[in-house]
Structure formats: C-alpha cells, structure tokens
Design an enzyme around this catalytic site. Structure first.
Site, PDB file in Angstrom:
ATOM      1  CB  SER A   1      -0.956  -0.050   1.198  1.00  0.00           C
ATOM      2  OG  SER A   1      -1.994   0.885   1.049  1.00  0.00           O
TER       3      SER A   1
ATOM      4  CG  ASP B   1      -4.046  -2.011   0.477  1.00  0.00           C
ATOM      5  OD1 ASP B   1      -2.884  -2.412   0.586  1.00  0.00           O
ATOM      6  OD2 ASP B   1      -4.471  -0.985   1.038  1.00  0.00           O
TER       7      ASP B   1
END
Length: 395
Positions: free
Chosen positions: A47, A166
C-alpha cells in the site's frame, strides 16, 4: 541488533495518509546514514509502504513526494465527506503523481530490488511482484497495492491482466519474518522503526503488523484514512524523523551523542522575499501580513528536526490554508461555504457518484476517463462538462 556485515532487506507497512511518517523517517536516514537504503538487497512495501519503497528504490526526491502527499491531503479535506466523497479520486491522484515523477527507466531501476505486496482478487492470496517489463507495469503494480476496496472504488485495477487489491489485505509487512529484515511502521508496536508507546492495553497483529492498542494508535489509524490538518501531517513527519534517528543510534549506525535537532535548524524554511517590501493587499489584513512575516502558518517547533528541503515542502503544503485573507474573512467564508456545501449534498452526491462510476468503468476498460470519446463528456477530477461536438470521437 542490526548487522551491516550480512545482507539485509527493508519492509514498509501500509498506512494510508500516515505515509508522511515514512517521509520523515527516510529523510533522517538519507541525511545521516544513506548506506542503509543504498545497500539493501530488497525493499518491500504494501500500500502506502509500496509507494515509499518505490521512491527509495528509484531515487525520487523525498521533497517531491512530500509535496505530492500534502497536495493529496489538501484535496481529500476539500469535501464534506473527505476522501469518501466520490469526487475525490485517490487512485487517479497517485497515478498522476507517478506519471509526472517516474523517469523513463524506472522499471529497470526497480526490477529485482523493489518488491510490491498485492492481494489477488480471485482467491485472496498474497502475491509479491518484483519484475516490471515497462514503466506502465510498475505504475500498475503500485496502484494495485494501494487500492483499498470500496474506499478507493468498486472496480479493482489490473497488473498484467489480473485484478489485485491492496497488499495490506493479505500481507501488510512483507518478508518481516526474516531475521535481517528491518521493518518500518507508522503505528506504535514491535517494528524496528515505529512510534514508541507510553502505555498499551493490548497488542494486535494486522496481517503481520504489530499494533499496540492505545489512544495514540487509534488516532493514527483514523489518520490513515482521514488525514489531519496540514500542521498535524507536519508533526507526524517530524516524529518519523526522530524515530528513525533513534533506530540509527540504538544500532550504532550513528554516534549516540548525535543531536536530535536537524542539521538545518535556524535556517528559514521559506523564502517569501523581504517582508519589509511586501505590500498588504486590499484583502489582506494585519493578521495575514504578520503570518507572512513570521511564517506562523506552520510553527517551527513542529518541524525543527527535519532537513531543510522537507521543511520547505511541508511549509508550502500548509501555506495555502492561511492564504485567503484575514481571520474574520476566513471564518465568514467557512460558515458560508459549509452551509452551501451541506445544502448541495442531496442533489450533487448522486451525480458525482454516477460520474465516478463511469470513470471507473472507463478506466477498467483501458480508456482515458478524462477524455472519453463518444460519450460527450470530458471528465476532470470527478467533474464532467459537455464536450464540443467537433471533439467527439468519430463513430
């Protein structure tokens, strides 16, 4: 204890807008012990951590990354729903930043050393990618690692034709279990570089990231999704610098007597010209003039340890907040603006949501949503305006 005689890796945990913490931590290490990043065999990230890993692998100036993050924070705070407003497109902002910043050979610099954590949509498995054939593939991989389902949209992006979300969903601190991997986290816990806890009620692990349960971490988790005021972002950045310096000192990488104050303390962080020659415009009262002369839009104590280029970036990010006139006019504008924006939500939100859904569909189809041929719309930042008939796609 960190051992320079052995091969080492670095891993950054995902943390959303708290990524400003990594800017401060990285600036400390680059300033005081750059061999730490230069000598790492691999740099992992998930991320926002993947963004920082990419920045350090490729050599993007940290001050540019700081400016971009402060700009994203400012855009996120413009709307009453914050980052959840459909007009705020975090994925597009991140893509635009990478497109403008990454050099043409970014994929060559990153391949084999940058390791990006992804979560495959089809089976929820974690995938670490470290080979990128083109610059666009590198951008796609990082965008996939930053895509938080629902928060960033409904349709996940693709890397090499496969949809991912993610990396923090499946592994938020990749490769952390290996002995000589130095871990970075913006949350107080057991990572090598992280904030320290004065107390903790409990410890939880979120996909390999240790997080102490206390009020400070609750604030940090909230700030990951809903960024604080620019001054708060600056303070988080400075805290990252101090925590990284403490790591260097504890491991004997810099002398323990190294002063905590930054090397550029006392140097002005902004050059606004000679205050005595500045004229106070008709919309500028004495309060704004005093702010300009004293740089009081960002208290020096919040950034006193940071390098000068990072100070300037943070100061620039905070200046716009105080550049609209006197305090009275700011209060008046805020009250009127809030009333207008709240009254606008019931009829504007459905239209914004529909436009952003169209954008997502166009992006997933490989089209440019900002100039969609044949739709009669040109879309910028979630807004649409009619396209002149002469500019519509043929057929």
């Amino acid at each position: 204890m960190f051992d320079l005689n052995k091969e080492w890796s670095i891993s950054f945990a995902g943390c959303g807008f708290m990524g400003i913490y990594y800017v401060g931590a990285a600036s400390c290490i680059v300033e005081r012990f750059p061999q730490f990043f230069e000598g790492a065999s691999k740099i992992y990230g998930a991320s926002a951590g993947a963004l920082m890993a990419m920045i350090l692998t490729i050599g993007t100036p940290l001050e540019k990354s700081c400016l971009d993050l402060m700009s994203m924070t400012r855009d996120a705070r413009k709307h009453k729903l914050g980052p959840l407003h459909p007009a705020f497109n975090l994925q597009q902002l991140v893509r635009d930043s990478m497109t403008a910043t990454l050099p043409a050979d970014a994929h060559l610099r990153a391949s084999g050393r940058l390791c990006v954590s992804l979560t495959r949509v089809s089976d929820g498995k974690n995938v670490i990618v470290s080979e990128f054939d083109t610059r666009e593939e590198l951008i796609q991989a990082v965008l996939c690692s930053c895509f938080i389902p629902f928060y960033c949209g409904l349709i996940p992006p693709t890397y090499r034709g496969v949809r991912y979300v993610d990396g923090a969903v499946s592994d938020n601190l990749p490769n952390c279990h290996l002995r000589n991997t130095v871990t970075f986290s913006a949350f107080a816990g057991e990572s090598d570089v992280c904030p320290r806890s004065a107390f903790r009620l409990h410890e939880v692990r979120f996909n390999n990231v240790s997080i102490h349960v206390n009020s400070q971490n609750c604030y940090r988790v909230a700030s990951s999704f809903f960024p604080p005021e620019p001054e708060g972002m600056a303070e988080i950045c400075d805290n990252g610098y101090l925590d990284a310096l403490r790591f260097l000192q504890d491991n004997g990488l810099v002398p323990s007597e190294t002063p905590l104050a930054g090397l550029a303390v006392g140097t002005p962080c902004c050059d606004l010209g000679n205050p005595s020659t500045q004229e106070t415009g008709p919309s500028e009262g004495p309060e704004l003039s005093s702010r300009k002369e004293g740089h009081s839009w960002l208290r020096p104590q919040l950034i006193e340890n940071l390098p000068l280029d990072i100070k300037r970036a943070l100061c620039e990010g905070c200046r716009e907040k105080h550049a609209r006139g006197s305090m009275l006019s700011q209060v008046r504008e805020r009250v009127h603006g809030n009333m207008a924006s709240y009254l606008r939500i019931p009829y504007a939100l459905p239209m914004d949501s529909a436009l952003m859904l169209v954008n997502s569909v166009l992006q997933s189809s490989g089209l440019d949503p900002r100039a969609a041929p044949g739709t009669g719309l040109a879309v910028w930042n979630g807004r649409a305006s009619p396209q002149p008939s002469g500019e519509r796609g043929a057929g």
